[in-house]
Design a protein around this motif. Structure first.
Motif, PDB file in Angstrom:
ATOM      1  N   ARG A  83       0.840  -1.206   0.000  1.00  0.00           N
ATOM      2  CA  ARG A  83       0.000   0.000   0.000  1.00  0.00           C
ATOM      3  C   ARG A  83       0.871   1.249   0.000  1.00  0.00           C
ATOM      4  NH1 ARG A  83      -3.006   1.789   4.482  1.00  0.00           N
ATOM      5  NH2 ARG A  83      -1.122   1.419   5.709  1.00  0.00           N
ATOM      6  N   ASN A  84       1.898   1.253   0.852  1.00  0.00           N
ATOM      7  CA  ASN A  84       2.783   2.415   0.934  1.00  0.00           C
ATOM      8  C   ASN A  84       3.568   2.604  -0.362  1.00  0.00           C
ATOM      9  OD1 ASN A  84       1.850   2.805   3.515  1.00  0.00           O
ATOM     10  ND2 ASN A  84       3.590   1.776   4.489  1.00  0.00           N
ATOM     11  N   GLU A  85       3.926   1.501  -0.998  1.00  0.00           N
ATOM     12  CA  GLU A  85       4.639   1.564  -2.279  1.00  0.00           C
ATOM     13  C   GLU A  85       3.756   2.205  -3.357  1.00  0.00           C
ATOM     14  OE1 GLU A  85       6.455  -1.571  -5.569  1.00  0.00           O
ATOM     15  OE2 GLU A  85       6.086  -2.281  -3.518  1.00  0.00           O
ATOM     16  N   ILE A  86       2.477   1.855  -3.368  1.00  0.00           N
ATOM     17  CA  ILE A  86       1.534   2.468  -4.323  1.00  0.00           C
ATOM     18  C   ILE A  86       1.466   3.969  -4.092  1.00  0.00           C
ATOM     19  CG2 ILE A  86      -0.901   2.630  -4.998  1.00  0.00           C
ATOM     20  CD1 ILE A  86      -1.122  -0.397  -4.273  1.00  0.00           C
ATOM     21  N   ILE A  87       1.359   4.375  -2.839  1.00  0.00           N
ATOM     22  CA  ILE A  87       1.256   5.802  -2.508  1.00  0.00           C
ATOM     23  C   ILE A  87       2.522   6.543  -2.949  1.00  0.00           C
ATOM     24  CG2 ILE A  87       1.148   7.449  -0.585  1.00  0.00           C
ATOM     25  CD1 ILE A  87      -0.765   5.452   0.811  1.00  0.00           C
ATOM     26  N   ILE A  88       3.690   5.925  -2.740  1.00  0.00           N
ATOM     27  CA  ILE A  88       4.959   6.559  -3.156  1.00  0.00           C
ATOM     28  C   ILE A  88       5.020   6.682  -4.672  1.00  0.00           C
ATOM     29  CG2 ILE A  88       7.455   6.172  -3.284  1.00  0.00           C
ATOM     30  CD1 ILE A  88       7.197   4.945  -0.407  1.00  0.00           C
ATOM     31  N   LYS A  89       4.633   5.628  -5.380  1.00  0.00           N
ATOM     32  CA  LYS A  89       4.665   5.674  -6.855  1.00  0.00           C
ATOM     33  C   LYS A  89       3.693   6.710  -7.405  1.00  0.00           C
ATOM     34  CE  LYS A  89       6.520   1.105  -7.818  1.00  0.00           C
ATOM     35  NZ  LYS A  89       6.291  -0.257  -8.348  1.00  0.00           N
ATOM     36  N   MET A  90       2.541   6.840  -6.767  1.00  0.00           N
ATOM     37  CA  MET A  90       1.590   7.883  -7.178  1.00  0.00           C
ATOM     38  C   MET A  90       2.207   9.258  -6.935  1.00  0.00           C
ATOM     39  SD  MET A  90      -1.350   6.594  -8.399  1.00  0.00           S
ATOM     40  CE  MET A  90      -2.800   7.577  -7.988  1.00  0.00           C
ATOM     41  N   ALA A  91       2.876   9.425  -5.802  1.00  0.00           N
ATOM     42  CA  ALA A  91       3.513  10.706  -5.473  1.00  0.00           C
ATOM     43  C   ALA A  91       4.592  11.055  -6.494  1.00  0.00           C
ATOM     44  CB  ALA A  91       4.100  10.653  -4.068  1.00  0.00           C
ATOM     45  N   GLU A  92       5.338  10.043  -6.933  1.00  0.00           N
ATOM     46  CA  GLU A  92       6.390  10.273  -7.941  1.00  0.00           C
ATOM     47  C   GLU A  92       5.803  10.783  -9.248  1.00  0.00           C
ATOM     48  OE1 GLU A  92       8.200   6.423  -7.996  1.00  0.00           O
ATOM     49  OE2 GLU A  92       9.548   6.865  -6.305  1.00  0.00           O
ATOM     50  N   ARG A  93       4.524  10.523  -9.460  1.00  0.00           N
ATOM     51  CA  ARG A  93       3.842  11.003 -10.673  1.00  0.00           C
ATOM     52  C   ARG A  93       3.007  12.257 -10.391  1.00  0.00           C
ATOM     53  NH1 ARG A  93       2.340   5.327 -13.785  1.00  0.00           N
ATOM     54  NH2 ARG A  93       4.148   4.177 -13.057  1.00  0.00           N
ATOM     55  N   GLY A  94       3.256  12.855  -9.225  1.00  0.00           N
ATOM     56  CA  GLY A  94       2.609  14.126  -8.893  1.00  0.00           C
ATOM     57  C   GLY A  94       1.212  13.999  -8.334  1.00  0.00           C
ATOM     58  N   ILE A  95       0.836  12.814  -7.845  1.00  0.00           N
ATOM     59  CA  ILE A  95      -0.510  12.584  -7.322  1.00  0.00           C
ATOM     60  C   ILE A  95      -0.418  12.301  -5.820  1.00  0.00           C
ATOM     61  CG2 ILE A  95      -2.600  11.171  -7.475  1.00  0.00           C
ATOM     62  CD1 ILE A  95      -1.569  10.400 -10.365  1.00  0.00           C
ATOM     63  N   ALA A  96      -0.986  13.188  -5.026  1.00  0.00           N
ATOM     64  CA  ALA A  96      -0.933  13.042  -3.565  1.00  0.00           C
ATOM     65  C   ALA A  96      -2.090  12.174  -3.082  1.00  0.00           C
ATOM     66  CB  ALA A  96      -0.996  14.408  -2.897  1.00  0.00           C
ATOM     67  N   CYS A  97      -1.753  11.023  -2.519  1.00  0.00           N
ATOM     68  CA  CYS A  97      -2.754  10.139  -1.918  1.00  0.00           C
ATOM     69  C   CYS A  97      -2.620  10.200  -0.402  1.00  0.00           C
ATOM     70  CB  CYS A  97      -2.555   8.708  -2.407  1.00  0.00           C
ATOM     71  SG  CYS A  97      -2.795   8.526  -4.193  1.00  0.00           S
ATOM     72  N   ASN A  98      -3.552   9.584   0.279  1.00  0.00           N
ATOM     73  CA  ASN A  98      -3.551   9.623   1.736  1.00  0.00           C
ATOM     74  C   ASN A  98      -4.107   8.313   2.269  1.00  0.00           C
ATOM     75  OD1 ASN A  98      -3.483  10.634   4.427  1.00  0.00           O
ATOM     76  ND2 ASN A  98      -3.995  12.685   3.691  1.00  0.00           N
ATOM     77  N   VAL A  99      -4.179   8.193   3.584  1.00  0.00           N
ATOM     78  CA  VAL A  99      -4.772   7.027   4.236  1.00  0.00           C
ATOM     79  C   VAL A  99      -5.743   7.548   5.287  1.00  0.00           C
ATOM     80  CG1 VAL A  99      -4.347   4.998   5.682  1.00  0.00           C
ATOM     81  CG2 VAL A  99      -2.726   5.599   3.862  1.00  0.00           C
ATOM     82  N   HIS A 100      -6.990   7.095   5.217  1.00  0.00           N
ATOM     83  CA  HIS A 100      -8.019   7.533   6.182  1.00  0.00           C
ATOM     84  C   HIS A 100      -8.708   6.320   6.781  1.00  0.00           C
ATOM     85  CE1 HIS A 100      -7.603  11.157   3.669  1.00  0.00           C
ATOM     86  NE2 HIS A 100      -7.909  11.790   4.783  1.00  0.00           N
ATOM     87  N   TYR A 101      -8.443   6.068   8.015  1.00  0.00           N
ATOM     88  CA  TYR A 101      -7.526   6.723   8.946  1.00  0.00           C
ATOM     89  C   TYR A 101      -6.729   5.651   9.649  1.00  0.00           C
ATOM     90  CZ  TYR A 101     -10.268  10.982   8.363  1.00  0.00           C
ATOM     91  OH  TYR A 101     -10.891  12.078   7.847  1.00  0.00           O
ATOM     92  N   LYS A 102      -5.669   6.042  10.320  1.00  0.00           N
ATOM     93  CA  LYS A 102      -4.897   5.119  11.127  1.00  0.00           C
ATOM     94  C   LYS A 102      -5.735   4.778  12.362  1.00  0.00           C
ATOM     95  CE  LYS A 102       0.028   4.782  12.069  1.00  0.00           C
ATOM     96  NZ  LYS A 102       1.264   5.564  12.153  1.00  0.00           N
ATOM     97  N   PRO A 103      -5.937   3.500  12.662  1.00  0.00           N
ATOM     98  CA  PRO A 103      -6.727   3.159  13.849  1.00  0.00           C
ATOM     99  C   PRO A 103      -6.108   3.739  15.124  1.00  0.00           C
ATOM    100  CG  PRO A 103      -6.430   1.238  12.441  1.00  0.00           C
ATOM    101  CD  PRO A 103      -5.546   2.316  11.889  1.00  0.00           C
ATOM    102  N   LEU A 104      -6.962   4.204  16.030  1.00  0.00           N
ATOM    103  CA  LEU A 104      -6.476   4.846  17.254  1.00  0.00           C
ATOM    104  C   LEU A 104      -5.493   3.988  18.047  1.00  0.00           C
ATOM    105  CD1 LEU A 104      -9.672   6.663  18.591  1.00  0.00           C
ATOM    106  CD2 LEU A 104      -7.846   7.568  17.158  1.00  0.00           C
ATOM    107  N   PRO A 105      -5.696   2.654  18.151  1.00  0.00           N
ATOM    108  CA  PRO A 105      -4.735   1.865  18.940  1.00  0.00           C
ATOM    109  C   PRO A 105      -3.320   1.827  18.356  1.00  0.00           C
ATOM    110  CG  PRO A 105      -6.796   0.679  18.700  1.00  0.00           C
ATOM    111  CD  PRO A 105      -6.862   1.847  17.767  1.00  0.00           C
ATOM    112  N   MET A 106      -3.126   2.363  17.136  1.00  0.00           N
ATOM    113  CA  MET A 106      -1.794   2.419  16.538  1.00  0.00           C
ATOM    114  C   MET A 106      -1.093   3.743  16.846  1.00  0.00           C
ATOM    115  SD  MET A 106      -2.504   0.607  12.849  1.00  0.00           S
ATOM    116  CE  MET A 106      -0.768   0.530  12.411  1.00  0.00           C
ATOM    117  N   LEU A 107      -1.785   4.664  17.492  1.00  0.00           N
ATOM    118  CA  LEU A 107      -1.228   5.985  17.784  1.00  0.00           C
ATOM    119  C   LEU A 107      -0.699   6.035  19.218  1.00  0.00           C
ATOM    120  CD1 LEU A 107      -4.076   8.060  16.114  1.00  0.00           C
ATOM    121  CD2 LEU A 107      -1.866   7.442  15.121  1.00  0.00           C
ATOM    122  N   SER A 108       0.382   6.738  19.403  1.00  0.00           N
ATOM    123  CA  SER A 108       1.089   6.736  20.688  1.00  0.00           C
ATOM    124  C   SER A 108       0.198   7.089  21.873  1.00  0.00           C
ATOM    125  CB  SER A 108       2.276   7.701  20.646  1.00  0.00           C
ATOM    126  OG  SER A 108       3.228   7.250  19.712  1.00  0.00           O
ATOM    127  N   ALA A 109      -0.645   8.103  21.712  1.00  0.00           N
ATOM    128  CA  ALA A 109      -1.482   8.538  22.835  1.00  0.00           C
ATOM    129  C   ALA A 109      -2.350   7.398  23.346  1.00  0.00           C
ATOM    130  CB  ALA A 109      -2.351   9.719  22.427  1.00  0.00           C
TER     131      ALA A 109
END
Length: 201
Positions: A126-152
């Motif tokens: 998934r991250n590789e796809i996002i990087i390859k899209m970025a290399e072609r000038g297309i900004a992608c994102n991820v919605h959303y990171k589950p709360l248990p993966m966040l430090s707080a």
């Protein structure tokens, strides 16, 4: 958008007084204050109470002015977002890419996000796809990171292993650009590149 924040509205509900809903929303959005700022400015009427420890959710007058202007633009914005969503759906559904149901006989989406889930990929892919899209000038994102993966939340003792469904809905999710400044050519470019990159996995 109202620059920051938003507005809330509702359809009348049988058996529930609109004024009752309005007053409850005012309490929820004004720290639970029994009077809004305008009511407190009336001569000799400063006295108020806080009836519950609620929230600060009201927007400023400036944002309200922006919101009123945006309401005139809103039908056109919804229409354009729907056009883009329909073009994306037509391109991606045949590839087995899961997309959200934005429109059916029971509901209509605001088209805020275009969320895709690419089947059978890892988080690294998934991250590789996002990087390859970025290399072609297309900004992608991820919605959303589950709360248990966040430090707080980790620090509170939450562990993503206890939430496998949330993790599985996150790991292959990619959000594509969706806004009214996209031209038809932009949309074609996004579609072509996403299809090509996903197909090469």
């Amino acid at each position: 958008t109202t620059a920051e924040g938003g507005a809330l509205t509702w359809r009348s509900i049988e058996g529930i007084d609109d004024e009752e809903i309005y007053k409850e929303l005012q309490l929820l959005s004004l720290h639970g204050q029994s009077k809004d700022a305008l009511a407190k400015t009336k001569l000799g009427a400063w006295e108020y109470d806080v009836v519950a420890p609620l929230y600060k959710c009201n927007m400023t007058d400036i944002m309200g002015g922006i919101g009123l202007a945006q309401m005139r633009r809103y039908p056109g914005m919804l229409k354009r977002r729907k056009e883009i969503i329909e073009r994306y759906n037509e391109a991606f559904k045949p590839l087995g890419i899961e997309v959200l149901n934005h429109y059916d006989e029971n509901h209509q989406s605001s088209g805020h996000l275009y969320i895709t889930r690419v089947p059978n990929i890892t988080g690294d892919q998934r991250n590789e796809i996002i990087i390859k899209m970025a290399e072609r000038g297309i900004a992608c994102n991820v919605h959303y990171k589950p709360l248990p993966m966040l430090s707080a939340y980790k620090n509170l003792g939450f562990d993503i292993k206890d939430y496998p469904n949330a993790y599985n809905r996150f790991i292959n999710e990619i959000t594509l650009p969706l806004h009214t400044k996209l031209s038809d050519e932009d949309v074609d470019y996004i579609i072509e590149n996403f299809k090509e990159i996903v197909s090469c996995l």
